[in-house]
Design a protein around this motif. Structure first.
Motif, mmCIF file in Angstrom:
data_model
loop_
_atom_site.group_PDB
_atom_site.id
_atom_site.type_symbol
_atom_site.label_atom_id
_atom_site.label_comp_id
_atom_site.label_asym_id
_atom_site.label_seq_id
_atom_site.Cartn_x
_atom_site.Cartn_y
_atom_site.Cartn_z
ATOM 1 N N ASP A 348 0.788 -1.238 0.000
ATOM 2 C CA ASP A 348 0.000 0.000 0.000
ATOM 3 C C ASP A 348 0.818 1.286 0.000
ATOM 4 O OD1 ASP A 348 -2.233 -1.554 -0.021
ATOM 5 O OD2 ASP A 348 -2.655 -1.372 2.120
ATOM 6 N N THR A 349 2.072 1.219 0.437
ATOM 7 C CA THR A 349 2.864 2.455 0.562
ATOM 8 C C THR A 349 3.056 3.171 -0.765
ATOM 9 O OG1 THR A 349 4.851 1.073 0.445
ATOM 10 C CG2 THR A 349 4.123 1.753 2.641
ATOM 11 N N SER A 350 2.975 2.423 -1.872
ATOM 12 C CA SER A 350 3.193 3.040 -3.188
ATOM 13 C C SER A 350 1.911 3.595 -3.819
ATOM 14 C CB SER A 350 3.815 2.019 -4.149
ATOM 15 O OG SER A 350 5.083 1.609 -3.708
ATOM 16 N N LEU A 362 4.469 -0.017 -9.057
ATOM 17 C CA LEU A 362 3.774 -1.006 -8.227
ATOM 18 C C LEU A 362 2.990 -1.977 -9.093
ATOM 19 C CD1 LEU A 362 2.923 -2.073 -5.460
ATOM 20 C CD2 LEU A 362 1.028 -0.430 -5.479
ATOM 21 N N PHE A 363 2.281 -1.474 -10.096
ATOM 22 C CA PHE A 363 1.511 -2.351 -10.976
ATOM 23 C C PHE A 363 2.436 -3.340 -11.685
ATOM 24 C CE2 PHE A 363 -0.655 -3.643 -14.831
ATOM 25 C CZ PHE A 363 -1.959 -3.853 -14.391
ATOM 26 N N GLY A 380 -2.691 -21.231 -10.696
ATOM 27 C CA GLY A 380 -2.058 -20.298 -9.781
ATOM 28 C C GLY A 380 -3.060 -19.387 -9.094
ATOM 29 N N GLU A 381 -2.700 -18.941 -7.887
ATOM 30 C CA GLU A 381 -3.546 -18.013 -7.127
ATOM 31 C C GLU A 381 -2.655 -16.954 -6.501
ATOM 32 O OE1 GLU A 381 -7.056 -18.065 -3.688
ATOM 33 O OE2 GLU A 381 -5.602 -19.695 -3.774
ATOM 34 N N VAL A 382 -3.133 -15.717 -6.508
ATOM 35 C CA VAL A 382 -2.397 -14.601 -5.922
ATOM 36 C C VAL A 382 -3.284 -13.933 -4.874
ATOM 37 C CG1 VAL A 382 -1.194 -12.431 -6.359
ATOM 38 C CG2 VAL A 382 -1.184 -14.221 -8.094
ATOM 39 N N LEU A 383 -2.762 -13.777 -3.654
ATOM 40 C CA LEU A 383 -3.476 -13.116 -2.566
ATOM 41 C C LEU A 383 -2.710 -11.858 -2.177
ATOM 42 C CD1 LEU A 383 -4.377 -16.218 -0.334
ATOM 43 C CD2 LEU A 383 -5.777 -15.126 -2.083
ATOM 44 N N ILE A 384 -3.359 -10.715 -2.264
ATOM 45 C CA ILE A 384 -2.716 -9.439 -1.934
ATOM 46 C C ILE A 384 -3.356 -8.871 -0.680
ATOM 47 C CG2 ILE A 384 -2.242 -7.083 -2.718
ATOM 48 C CD1 ILE A 384 -2.325 -8.079 -5.580
ATOM 49 N N GLN A 385 -2.574 -8.680 0.366
ATOM 50 C CA GLN A 385 -3.069 -8.076 1.599
ATOM 51 C C GLN A 385 -3.009 -6.558 1.472
ATOM 52 O OE1 GLN A 385 -1.830 -11.560 4.813
ATOM 53 N NE2 GLN A 385 -0.932 -9.540 4.993
ATOM 54 N N THR A 386 -4.147 -5.903 1.599
ATOM 55 C CA THR A 386 -4.197 -4.462 1.388
ATOM 56 C C THR A 386 -5.302 -3.820 2.221
ATOM 57 O OG1 THR A 386 -4.601 -2.718 -0.251
ATOM 58 C CG2 THR A 386 -5.663 -4.830 -0.647
ATOM 59 N N GLN A 387 -5.135 -2.544 2.502
ATOM 60 C CA GLN A 387 -6.178 -1.767 3.172
ATOM 61 C C GLN A 387 -7.075 -1.058 2.158
ATOM 62 O OE1 GLN A 387 -5.102 0.466 6.751
ATOM 63 N NE2 GLN A 387 -3.011 -0.338 6.590
ATOM 64 N N PHE A 388 -6.750 -1.192 0.874
ATOM 65 C CA PHE A 388 -7.514 -0.508 -0.181
ATOM 66 C C PHE A 388 -7.898 -1.515 -1.283
ATOM 67 C CE2 PHE A 388 -4.311 2.320 1.658
ATOM 68 C CZ PHE A 388 -5.116 3.339 2.179
ATOM 69 N N LEU A 393 -6.085 0.301 -9.189
ATOM 70 C CA LEU A 393 -4.888 -0.472 -9.552
ATOM 71 C C LEU A 393 -5.129 -1.960 -9.325
ATOM 72 C CD1 LEU A 393 -1.214 0.427 -8.942
ATOM 73 C CD2 LEU A 393 -2.013 -1.790 -8.158
ATOM 74 N N PHE A 394 -5.745 -2.297 -8.188
ATOM 75 C CA PHE A 394 -6.007 -3.715 -7.908
ATOM 76 C C PHE A 394 -7.109 -4.267 -8.812
ATOM 77 C CE2 PHE A 394 -4.405 -2.424 -3.538
ATOM 78 C CZ PHE A 394 -3.144 -2.963 -3.741
#
Length: 516
Positions: A348-350, A362-363, A380-388, A393-394
């Motif tokens: 998230d910092t970026s 970041l992308f 395949g599976e991708v898990l992104i931990q984020t507050q947004f 972008l996500f």
């Protein structure tokens, strides 16, 4: 047989490397030489082994800073004499004399590592294009997430574009991507329950997982719970990172090191708290959660010794590792067939950075690291931990839609008057005292204002990191919509700056700066 700049826009796992070897094969059949540039030393062993296996009858040499002087000289002479037909190297290899050059390939062309940020400043990608034009040979820029400048040139017709839209392995598909909202989630040492459950599932199935966190060390900062003291670097405007195993606080910018204090230097409190996560802390947390799992940490600290990295790659390929914990070293170029899960921590910092290129980087980084999963038959599976989780972008990442995201960014850049629609140069200055720096930059701005080439001159400001390695730093930005006018201005301005040089100030002009 003639100059053309091709942008090879291929999704991760689409076979760009296979295409490179096919093109190189055509060059070798003509008795000519090919130059292949990669952004990182860590990508070269895998590519070198592939090239040697594919072209056993031809000489393949490497040129990068990981070689000793004797090895580098020998390989340089083999390239210069024409004995080496394939030259694989990092950015400096772009200057290697190659008498029978017939093809230049720049892999991961978007990578910022191709820009030399100190000393002689240059972009190896741009030099490669210029060199190809001089030699009248084709140049191929390959990436799953091209630099916006390259993508803009392809859309406008300046470059030719070829697209690879499917993965090379028959049953392989792009991984599914899901965001985990951590605003209300309970985290275990920075790891959410869904991510821990997914890791457990992969361990039971005998598949590999990757936890990506682009921060090495144990924790980004050490803080006193009583007075709020924070471990700061005495030589930089940055924090000292806690490296728990070495029992050291280390600056990742200037290299300064200190022992971890037993008590707060400010108030004497012994309750010092590590804040945030680094690769070492995540590795420790995973070891506690999964005691029987074989965990391998890959970052600049663990790969520092010369012979370590090839051994790590071999152990991953031979399925001797269950969970990888790594930084951007693992984000691009690697092919791990058994890797089915990627977990991303702290991206998230970026998202709301002052750097206008932060979202682009970041992308690219997240799309590249997501592309490590599901490259063979295993989904395949991708898990992104984020507050947004609802950030645009996500949303674009979920759809694997670089094209739409890039066009949105280009529209924003056009509206804001930023590259690639504007050309920039940055005068960087540093001295012992900040007043000396700002005074010098003010004088440089006055010199610039006397040269009228339609260039916009901004006010001098401190650098993003005002103090680095004991030196105070500042910068002065100039920009113009016309590259030709900017170059004419820089020629005149540079000569005046040379005349007005001060022994108290070190300065440099950085054209097309990537960092501010």
């Amino acid at each position: 047989g003639e100059f053309a700049c091709w942008l090879l826009f291929g999704i991760t796992g689409s076979g760009k490397t296979e295409l490179y070897t096919s093109l190189i094969s055509q060059v070798l059949e003509q008795g000519k030489q090919a130059l292949l540039l990669v952004p990182e030393i860590n990508l070269s062993p895998q590519l070198e082994a592939l090239l040697r296996g594919r072209f056993p009858q031809h000489r393949v040499v490497c040129l990068h800073s990981g070689l000793n002087d004797g090895e580098r000289l020998e390989n340089w002479l083999l390239a210069q004499s024409g004995e080496a037909q394939v030259i694989l190297g990092t950015r400096l290899a772009v200057f290697t004399p190659i008498p029978n050059l017939a093809l230049i390939i720049v892999d991961e062309e978007h990578d910022a590592s191709f820009k030399q940020q100190e000393g002689l400043r240059y972009s190896a990608r741009d030099v490669a294009i210029f060199r190809a034009k001089q030699a009248n040979v084709p140049v191929v820029l390959g990436s799953a997430t091209p630099a916006l400048e390259s993508y803009h040139h392809a859309l406008s017709g300046r470059y030719r574009m070829a697209a690879l839209t499917q993965r090379a392995v028959g049953n392989a598909a792009l991984p599914s991507l899901r965001c985990i909202d951590i605003r209300r989630a309970k985290l275990n040492e920075g790891l959410s329950e869904p991510l821990i459950a997914a890791l457990k599932e992969r361990l039971q199935r005998g598949e590999q997982s990757l936890i990506f966190i682009n921060r090495r060390g144990y924790a980004p900062v050490l803080m006193c719970s009583a007075c709020g003291w924070i471990s700061g670097c005495t030589r930089c405007s940055s924090r000292l990172v806690l490296h728990l195993r070495e029992k050291k606080l280390r600056c990742h910018h200037c290299g300064h090191e200190e022992r971890v204090p037993v008590a707060c230097p400010s108030c004497g409190n012994v309750d010092l708290i590590p804040l945030g996560q680094g690769t070492q802390r995540v590795e420790n947390a995973l070891s506690a959660l999964f005691p029987s799992a074989r965990i391998l940490r890959i970052d600049r600290d663990s790969t520092r010794r010369k012979a370590v990295w090839p051994g790590m790659l071999k152990s991953i390929q031979e399925q001797q590792v269950d969970i990888l914990v790594g930084t951007q070293i693992l984000a691009k170029g690697h092919d791990f067939p058994k890797l089915s899960l990627v977990g991303v921590l702290n991206p998230d910092t970026s998202l709301y950075s002052t750097d206008f290129r932060a979202s682009e980087r970041l992308f690219a980084q997240l799309m590249q690291v997501a592309g490590r999963a599901g490259r063979a038959e295993i989904p395949g599976e991708v898990l992104i931990q984020t507050q947004f989780p609802d950030h645009p972008l996500f949303e674009a990442l979920r759809r694997h839609d670089y094209d739409a995201f890039a066009k949105t960014l280009l529209a924003e850049r056009r509206h804001a008057g930023l590259p690639p629609f504007m050309h920039q140069a940055l005068l960087r200055a540093e001295a012992t005292h900040s007043s000396t720096v700002m005074s010098y930059l003010a004088d440089a701005a006055r010199l610039a204002s006397r040269i009228n080439h339609g260039v916009t001159i901004y006010d001098p400001v401190p650098a993003h990191m005002p103090r680095l390695a004991g030196r105070e730093r500042g910068q002065l930005l100039v920009q113009c919509a016309s590259r030709k006018k900017l170059q004419a201005f820089l020629k005149d301005w540079h000569s005046k700056l040379m005349e007005a040089s001060s022994k108290k100030v070190r300065w440099a002009l950085d054209v097309d700066p990537l960092e501010f």
